[in-house]
Write an enzyme that holds these catalytic residues in place. Structure first.
Site, PDB file in Angstrom:
ATOM      1  N   LYS A  18      -7.530  48.492  50.316  1.00  0.00           N
ATOM      2  CA  LYS A  18      -7.633  46.955  50.781  1.00  0.00           C
ATOM      3  C   LYS A  18      -8.304  46.006  50.131  1.00  0.00           C
ATOM      4  O   LYS A  18      -8.099  44.689  51.206  1.00  0.00           O
ATOM      5  CB  LYS A  18      -8.138  47.124  52.498  1.00  0.00           C
ATOM      6  CG  LYS A  18      -7.204  48.619  53.060  1.00  0.00           C
ATOM      7  CD  LYS A  18      -8.922  49.178  54.129  1.00  0.00           C
ATOM      8  CE  LYS A  18      -7.777  50.131  55.104  1.00  0.00           C
ATOM      9  NZ  LYS A  18      -8.841  50.814  56.258  1.00  0.00           N
ATOM     10  N   LYS A  57      -9.145  52.701  42.250  1.00  0.00           N
ATOM     11  CA  LYS A  57      -8.419  53.425  43.051  1.00  0.00           C
ATOM     12  C   LYS A  57      -7.671  52.302  44.028  1.00  0.00           C
ATOM     13  O   LYS A  57      -7.957  51.484  44.067  1.00  0.00           O
ATOM     14  CB  LYS A  57      -9.163  53.636  44.521  1.00  0.00           C
ATOM     15  CG  LYS A  57      -8.813  54.474  45.878  1.00  0.00           C
ATOM     16  CD  LYS A  57      -9.978  55.171  46.696  1.00  0.00           C
ATOM     17  CE  LYS A  57     -10.472  53.666  47.246  1.00  0.00           C
ATOM     18  NZ  LYS A  57     -11.164  54.695  48.632  1.00  0.00           N
ATOM     19  N   LYS A  88     -20.608  50.842  47.211  1.00  0.00           N
ATOM     20  CA  LYS A  88     -20.206  49.581  48.528  1.00  0.00           C
ATOM     21  C   LYS A  88     -21.074  48.298  48.273  1.00  0.00           C
ATOM     22  O   LYS A  88     -21.231  47.615  48.600  1.00  0.00           O
ATOM     23  CB  LYS A  88     -20.289  50.400  49.894  1.00  0.00           C
ATOM     24  CG  LYS A  88     -18.356  50.521  49.851  1.00  0.00           C
ATOM     25  CD  LYS A  88     -18.111  51.081  51.178  1.00  0.00           C
ATOM     26  CE  LYS A  88     -16.892  51.212  51.074  1.00  0.00           C
ATOM     27  NZ  LYS A  88     -16.325  51.606  53.033  1.00  0.00           N
TER      28      LYS A  88
HETATM   29  P1  AMP Z   1     -10.052  53.592  55.238  1.00  0.00           P
HETATM   30  O1  AMP Z   1      -9.381  53.021  54.591  1.00  0.00           O
HETATM   31  O2  AMP Z   1     -11.614  53.296  53.798  1.00  0.00           O
HETATM   32  O3  AMP Z   1     -11.388  53.997  56.088  1.00  0.00           O
HETATM   33  O4  AMP Z   1      -9.756  55.370  54.305  1.00  0.00           O
HETATM   34  C1  AMP Z   1      -8.573  55.966  55.467  1.00  0.00           C
HETATM   35  C2  AMP Z   1      -8.303  57.060  54.939  1.00  0.00           C
HETATM   36  O5  AMP Z   1      -7.168  57.297  53.438  1.00  0.00           O
HETATM   37  C3  AMP Z   1      -9.662  58.226  53.976  1.00  0.00           C
HETATM   38  O6  AMP Z   1      -8.642  59.879  54.607  1.00  0.00           O
HETATM   39  C4  AMP Z   1      -9.575  57.729  52.839  1.00  0.00           C
HETATM   40  O7  AMP Z   1      -9.835  59.000  51.600  1.00  0.00           O
HETATM   41  C5  AMP Z   1      -7.921  57.586  52.155  1.00  0.00           C
HETATM   42  N1  AMP Z   1      -7.526  56.530  51.425  1.00  0.00           N
HETATM   43  C6  AMP Z   1      -8.455  55.418  51.703  1.00  0.00           C
HETATM   44  N2  AMP Z   1      -7.172  55.116  50.043  1.00  0.00           N
HETATM   45  C7  AMP Z   1      -6.608  56.535  49.195  1.00  0.00           C
HETATM   46  C8  AMP Z   1      -6.392  56.225  48.643  1.00  0.00           C
HETATM   47  N3  AMP Z   1      -6.488  54.911  47.045  1.00  0.00           N
HETATM   48  N4  AMP Z   1      -5.565  57.050  47.672  1.00  0.00           N
HETATM   49  C9  AMP Z   1      -5.299  58.160  48.690  1.00  0.00           C
HETATM   50  N5  AMP Z   1      -6.544  57.976  49.951  1.00  0.00           N
HETATM   51  C10 AMP Z   1      -7.595  57.843  50.362  1.00  0.00           C
END
Ligand code: AMP
Ligand code: TRP
Length: 341
Positions: A205, A202, A118
């Protein structure tokens, strides 16, 4: 040892930082729903304090917080069965986070790959909060003495750091077993949902093009369009997963199908052995629309009544604080803080 001493309790969180993707749904929310009623206490959080480690417009942050709460509920998190709340309403997170800033070592933070990704070449300019992020995450988990943490693959290192912080605290203050050693739960075919335009990245968002991800608020037409246009290769599907090596986009679509239909990727590949994309992609699009459309419709209904969402979050915060505060009070005592009122 942890299992015997501590209640089986699940904690996990998602940042309200912009739209939610299919990666969040399959890698996190859907699995949180599956863990309800399985012999755990389940605590699910909208981690707004983690969101502000990078700039968030205040009005949008409020909207994203309510929208994430709506996504949890629309996906099947039952606020009567699970505790659902936003992090900033329970001050124990920030308070324990500070103590953990004093337990964790700078060298540990320097090893965090997500920070390096990041911050990139801009490490001098990012917030101090982004650097300390894993220490607040450890506080989220440990202020509930949580034992199980369902997350996507990208969060494994942070849960491991949480274990290190728990162990160092217990050791330094000579309180064996005070904090549990939480287990990361990283299971199923959607541990890492990949970008629809580049199967080596990956799905996130924040990616540049909207066509590379599916958002939980996308219309049925848009979901179908994005999946039909997803990058693939000219080969048909093989009859086993090994033959998908070196075909990351194909593998990703098979894994998404498996996760959406609650099957293993092996089962999907044997069902579609030899299929051309012209058959597989429309089937995947239909499946995705079938599973996601009712959720986005319900989310929109819930968002029509933000006051009701706020009431649910307030109730959840009260229940969360009832668990967190006694654990924080005990931690303060262990650390040596005088509490005279
Ligand atoms: P965040 O949006 O970074 O707060 O992520 C929230 C949850 O979603 C965490 O458990 C991440 O590991 C999961 N997550 C986010 N993006 C992915 C993805 N592309 N594949 C699998 N899990 C994801
Ligand atoms: N760091 C997680 C992410 O980016 C979100 C998070 C914050 C979290 N606190 C948590 C996940 C505690 C699990 C447990 O995805």
């Amino acid at each position: 040892m942890t299992e015997a001493v501590h209640t089986r309790r699940v904690f996990s969180g998602i940042k309200p930082s912009g739209g939610l993707t299919l990666g969040n749904y399959l890698g996190a929310i859907k699995r949180f729903v599956d863990m309800q009623g399985q012999g755990f206490e389940t605590v699910y959080c909208v981690v707004d304090m983690h969101a502000i480690t990078v700039w968030q417009d205040p009005t949008e942050l409020k909207h994203a917080t309510r929208e994430l709460a709506a996504a949890y509920i629309a996906s099947g998190i039952d606020p009567d069965q699970s505790i659902l709340f936003n992090q900033s309403q329970v001050s124990a997170h920030a308070e324990l986070g500070w103590i953990f800033n004093c337990v964790a070592r700078v060298g540990w933070m320097n090893r965090m790959t997500q920070f390096k990704d990041k911050a990139g070449s801009n490490a001098e300019q990012v917030s101090l909060g982004l650097y300390a992020y894993p220490s607040l995450m450890a506080a989220d988990i440990l202020t509930y003495h949580a034992t199980h943490v369902p997350v996507g693959e990208d969060q494994k290192q942070h849960v491991e750091l949480t274990r290190d912080i728990a162990a160092k605290f217990n050791h330094d203050f000579k309180v064996p077993d005070f904090f549990p050693q939480p287990e990361p739960i990283i299971e199923g075919p959607a541990k890492r949902v990949m970008n629809l335009r580049d199967g080596t990245k990956k799905m996130s968002k924040s990616g540049a093009s909207d066509m590379e991800r599916i958002n939980m608020t996308d219309s049925a037409e848009l979901i179908a369009k994005k999946l039909k246009k997803a990058k693939t290769d000219p080969e048909p599907l093989p009859d086993n997963l090994d033959d998908l090596k070196g075909r990351p986009e194909a593998r990703n679509l098979v894994d998404i199908y498996a996760a959406l239909s609650d099957q293993t990727s092996e089962a999907v590949i044997s069902e579609y052995a030899g299929a051309q994309w012209g058959r597989f992609k429309p089937a995947l699009a239909d499946l995705a629309v079938d599973k996601l459309s009712p959720i986005s419709t319900r989310m929109a209904e819930l968002m029509d009544d933000p006051a009701e969402i706020d009431r649910i979050l307030a109730k959840g915060a009260d229940k969360a604080a009832a668990i967190a505060e006694p654990i924080l009070a005990k931690t303060y005592d262990i650390v040596g803080f005088v509490r005279s009122r």
